[in-house]
Design a protein around this motif. Structure first.
Motif, PDB file in Angstrom:
ATOM      1  N   VAL B  89       0.663  -1.026  -0.081  1.00 27.13           N
ATOM      2  CA  VAL B  89       0.077   0.102   0.065  1.00 27.13           C
ATOM      3  C   VAL B  89       0.778   1.150   0.093  1.00 27.13           C
ATOM      4  CG1 VAL B  89      -1.794   1.258   1.138  1.00 27.13           C
ATOM      5  CG2 VAL B  89      -1.783  -1.180   1.317  1.00 27.13           C
ATOM      6  N   TYR B  90       0.468   2.078  -1.034  1.00 22.08           N
ATOM      7  CA  TYR B  90       1.424   3.377  -1.149  1.00 22.08           C
ATOM      8  C   TYR B  90       0.529   4.723  -0.624  1.00 22.08           C
ATOM      9  CZ  TYR B  90       4.768   0.667  -3.720  1.00 22.08           C
ATOM     10  OH  TYR B  90       5.435  -0.345  -4.231  1.00 22.08           O
ATOM     11  N   PHE B  91       1.040   5.350   0.312  1.00 14.27           N
ATOM     12  CA  PHE B  91       0.540   6.202   1.093  1.00 14.27           C
ATOM     13  C   PHE B  91       1.143   7.743   0.448  1.00 14.27           C
ATOM     14  CE2 PHE B  91      -2.582   4.205   3.832  1.00 14.27           C
ATOM     15  CZ  PHE B  91      -1.724   2.996   4.233  1.00 14.27           C
ATOM     16  N   CYS B  92       0.264   8.653   0.352  1.00  9.26           N
ATOM     17  CA  CYS B  92       0.878   9.947   0.369  1.00  9.26           C
ATOM     18  C   CYS B  92       0.459  10.735   1.234  1.00  9.26           C
ATOM     19  CB  CYS B  92       0.304  10.681  -1.160  1.00  9.26           C
ATOM     20  SG  CYS B  92       0.608  11.991  -1.283  1.00  9.26           S
ATOM     21  N   ALA B  93       1.415  11.896   1.645  1.00  5.04           N
ATOM     22  CA  ALA B  93       1.082  12.890   2.945  1.00  5.04           C
ATOM     23  C   ALA B  93       1.570  13.986   2.706  1.00  5.04           C
ATOM     24  CB  ALA B  93       1.527  12.294   4.346  1.00  5.04           C
ATOM     25  N   SER B  94       0.512  15.054   3.041  1.00  4.94           N
ATOM     26  CA  SER B  94       1.121  16.246   2.993  1.00  4.94           C
ATOM     27  C   SER B  94       1.052  16.992   4.193  1.00  4.94           C
ATOM     28  CB  SER B  94       0.415  17.208   1.947  1.00  4.94           C
ATOM     29  OG  SER B  94      -0.980  17.563   2.427  1.00  4.94           O
ATOM     30  N   SER B  95       2.121  17.984   4.337  1.00  8.13           N
ATOM     31  CA  SER B  95       1.793  19.088   5.560  1.00  8.13           C
ATOM     32  C   SER B  95       2.131  20.510   5.061  1.00  8.13           C
ATOM     33  CB  SER B  95       2.829  18.717   6.619  1.00  8.13           C
ATOM     34  OG  SER B  95       4.251  18.692   6.160  1.00  8.13           O
ATOM     35  N   ARG B  96       1.670  21.611   5.831  1.00 10.45           N
ATOM     36  CA  ARG B  96       1.712  22.928   5.497  1.00 10.45           C
ATOM     37  C   ARG B  96       3.386  23.314   5.672  1.00 10.45           C
ATOM     38  NH1 ARG B  96      -1.945  26.446   4.539  1.00 10.45           N
ATOM     39  NH2 ARG B  96      -3.557  25.227   5.127  1.00 10.45           N
ATOM     40  N   THR B  97       3.805  22.778   6.864  1.00 14.41           N
ATOM     41  CA  THR B  97       5.069  23.160   6.921  1.00 14.41           C
ATOM     42  C   THR B  97       5.966  21.974   7.472  1.00 14.41           C
ATOM     43  OG1 THR B  97       4.649  23.638   9.319  1.00 14.41           O
ATOM     44  CG2 THR B  97       4.666  25.413   7.775  1.00 14.41           C
ATOM     45  N   MET B  98       7.288  21.897   7.562  1.00 11.05           N
ATOM     46  CA  MET B  98       7.904  20.852   8.194  1.00 11.05           C
ATOM     47  C   MET B  98       7.716  20.755   9.906  1.00 11.05           C
ATOM     48  SD  MET B  98      11.384  21.052   5.963  1.00 11.05           S
ATOM     49  CE  MET B  98      12.232  19.838   6.746  1.00 11.05           C
ATOM     50  N   ASN B  99       7.865  19.783  10.099  1.00  7.27           N
ATOM     51  CA  ASN B  99       7.663  19.305  11.548  1.00  7.27           C
ATOM     52  C   ASN B  99       6.406  19.634  12.354  1.00  7.27           C
ATOM     53  OD1 ASN B  99      10.384  18.784  11.827  1.00  7.27           O
ATOM     54  ND2 ASN B  99      10.971  20.884  12.190  1.00  7.27           N
ATOM     55  N   THR B 100       5.312  19.535  11.461  1.00  6.18           N
ATOM     56  CA  THR B 100       3.857  19.582  11.607  1.00  6.18           C
ATOM     57  C   THR B 100       3.048  18.305  11.384  1.00  6.18           C
ATOM     58  OG1 THR B 100       3.313  20.742   9.655  1.00  6.18           O
ATOM     59  CG2 THR B 100       3.817  22.174  11.555  1.00  6.18           C
ATOM     60  N   GLU B 101       1.960  18.238  11.638  1.00  4.98           N
ATOM     61  CA  GLU B 101       1.183  16.984  11.296  1.00  4.98           C
ATOM     62  C   GLU B 101       1.137  16.832   9.917  1.00  4.98           C
ATOM     63  OE1 GLU B 101      -2.824  19.053  13.112  1.00  4.98           O
ATOM     64  OE2 GLU B 101      -3.139  17.258  12.009  1.00  4.98           O
ATOM     65  N   ALA B 102       1.088  15.491   9.660  1.00  2.00           N
ATOM     66  CA  ALA B 102       1.047  15.268   8.292  1.00  2.00           C
ATOM     67  C   ALA B 102      -0.443  14.502   8.093  1.00  2.00           C
ATOM     68  CB  ALA B 102       2.193  13.976   7.912  1.00  2.00           C
ATOM     69  N   PHE B 103      -1.032  14.924   6.904  1.00  2.00           N
ATOM     70  CA  PHE B 103      -2.034  14.470   6.771  1.00  2.00           C
ATOM     71  C   PHE B 103      -1.873  13.488   5.541  1.00  2.00           C
ATOM     72  CE2 PHE B 103      -5.010  17.318   8.946  1.00  2.00           C
ATOM     73  CZ  PHE B 103      -4.023  18.500   9.118  1.00  2.00           C
ATOM     74  N   PHE B 104      -2.539  12.201   5.784  1.00  2.00           N
ATOM     75  CA  PHE B 104      -2.250  11.081   4.526  1.00  2.00           C
ATOM     76  C   PHE B 104      -3.722  10.870   3.941  1.00  2.00           C
ATOM     77  CE2 PHE B 104       1.485   8.630   6.099  1.00  2.00           C
ATOM     78  CZ  PHE B 104       1.824   9.379   7.152  1.00  2.00           C
ATOM     79  N   GLY B 105      -3.358  10.387   2.845  1.00  8.20           N
ATOM     80  CA  GLY B 105      -4.267  10.061   1.951  1.00  8.20           C
ATOM     81  C   GLY B 105      -4.769   8.366   2.431  1.00  8.20           C
ATOM     82  N   GLN B 106      -5.815   7.934   1.551  1.00  6.85           N
ATOM     83  CA  GLN B 106      -6.134   6.679   1.814  1.00  6.85           C
ATOM     84  C   GLN B 106      -5.377   5.503   1.479  1.00  6.85           C
ATOM     85  OE1 GLN B 106      -7.327   8.451  -0.531  1.00  6.85           O
ATOM     86  NE2 GLN B 106      -7.841   6.865  -2.487  1.00  6.85           N
ATOM     87  N   GLY B 107      -4.287   5.807   0.450  1.00  4.37           N
ATOM     88  CA  GLY B 107      -3.339   5.035   0.053  1.00  4.37           C
ATOM     89  C   GLY B 107      -3.815   4.060  -1.251  1.00  4.37           C
ATOM     90  N   THR B 108      -2.875   3.774  -2.153  1.00  2.00           N
ATOM     91  CA  THR B 108      -3.254   2.968  -3.343  1.00  2.00           C
ATOM     92  C   THR B 108      -2.607   1.579  -2.855  1.00  2.00           C
ATOM     93  OG1 THR B 108      -2.918   4.770  -4.686  1.00  2.00           O
ATOM     94  CG2 THR B 108      -2.601   2.621  -5.556  1.00  2.00           C
ATOM     95  N   ARG B 109      -3.430   0.592  -2.983  1.00  2.00           N
ATOM     96  CA  ARG B 109      -3.169  -0.707  -2.975  1.00  2.00           C
ATOM     97  C   ARG B 109      -2.629  -1.330  -4.197  1.00  2.00           C
ATOM     98  NH1 ARG B 109      -3.293  -4.550   0.821  1.00  2.00           N
ATOM     99  NH2 ARG B 109      -4.692  -3.356   2.216  1.00  2.00           N
ATOM    100  N   LEU B 110      -1.472  -1.702  -4.296  1.00  4.32           N
ATOM    101  CA  LEU B 110      -0.781  -2.213  -5.562  1.00  4.32           C
ATOM    102  C   LEU B 110      -0.428  -3.607  -5.275  1.00  4.32           C
ATOM    103  CD1 LEU B 110       0.672  -1.834  -8.455  1.00  4.32           C
ATOM    104  CD2 LEU B 110       2.705  -1.259  -7.137  1.00  4.32           C
TER     105      LEU B 110
END
Lengths: 113, 113
Positions: B89-110
């Motif tokens: 499962v490949y997850f992508c995440a993003s955050s506004r700045t470094m060292n803050t919480e990361a928000f993850f996507g639901q993932g791609t199951r390959l």
């Protein structure tokens, strides 16, 4: 070697009790420790972040402690509910390791009504 | 505000084929991360973008993996040619700045067969 250990066995508790999950690490120097919740088929969801100079952090029914001497974090859910059933992941943000998170394997929590 | 979205949610391909995964981060988040979880293992970091630049690609397993983030918005992760061990499962995440919480996507199951 470097390791993050979370109890791989499921934790089963009764509704209303306090759930306590453990995260131990070796040979890491974390700047932050984060706890995430993951439900089946979903991505991790951020819950709490605690910094290396903080001992305890609370958010509603959640409490996290961080002991850098013991190299351990405890994650507590008070007055647990069946809806709290999920896998809980701890993740370290390391000093001198950019911005990547290093995850433990997670512990599955089952709260029975 | 829309969360991190990933496409496709599932992909089954044959060994030797090419697959491209896409991630749309939360609008305004300069930091974008790729992670993956292979069967029975922890979630592992792959790479980190700041806007369109690769900040850290130390987790990329080999040169069959190519990540891009042209224009600093969405990102793609291409696997060419896919091997059986790339399944996970490949997850992508993003955050506004470094060292803050990361928000993850639901993932791609390959799944590579």
């Amino acid at each position: 070697s470097q390791k993050i250990e979370q109890n791989s066995e499921a934790l089963n508790i009764q509704e209303g009790k306090t759930a306590t999950l453990t995260c131990n690490y070796t040979n890491y120097s974390p700047a932050y420790l984060q706890w995430y919740r993951q439900d089946p088929g979903r991505g991790p969801v951020f819950l709490l972040l605690i910094r290396e100079n903080e001992k305890e952090k609370r958010k509603e029914r959640l409490k996290v402690t961080f002991d850098t001497t013991l190299k351990q974090s405890l994650f507590h859910i008070t007055a647990s509910q069946p809806a709290d059933s999920a896998t809980y992941l701890c993740a370290l943000l390391l000093n001198n390791a950019g911005n990547m998170l290093t995850f433990g394997g997670g512990t599955r929590l089952m709260v029975k009504p | 505000e829309a969360g991190v979205t990933q496409f496709p949610s599932h992909s089954v391909i044959e060994k030797g084929q090419t697959v491209t995964l896409r991630c749309d981060p939360i609008s305004g988040h300069d930091n974008l991360y790729w992670y993956r979880r292979v069967m029975g293992k922890e979630i592992k970091f792959l790479l980190h973008f700041v806007k369109e630049s690769k900040q850290d690609e130390s987790g990329m397993p080999n040169n069959r993996f190519l990540a891009e983030r042209t224009g600093g918005t969405y990102s793609t992760l291409k696997v060419q040619p896919a091997e059986l061990e790339d399944s996970g499962v490949y997850f992508c995440a993003s955050s506004r700045t470094m060292n803050t919480e990361a928000f993850f996507g639901q993932g791609t199951r390959l799944t590579v067969v």
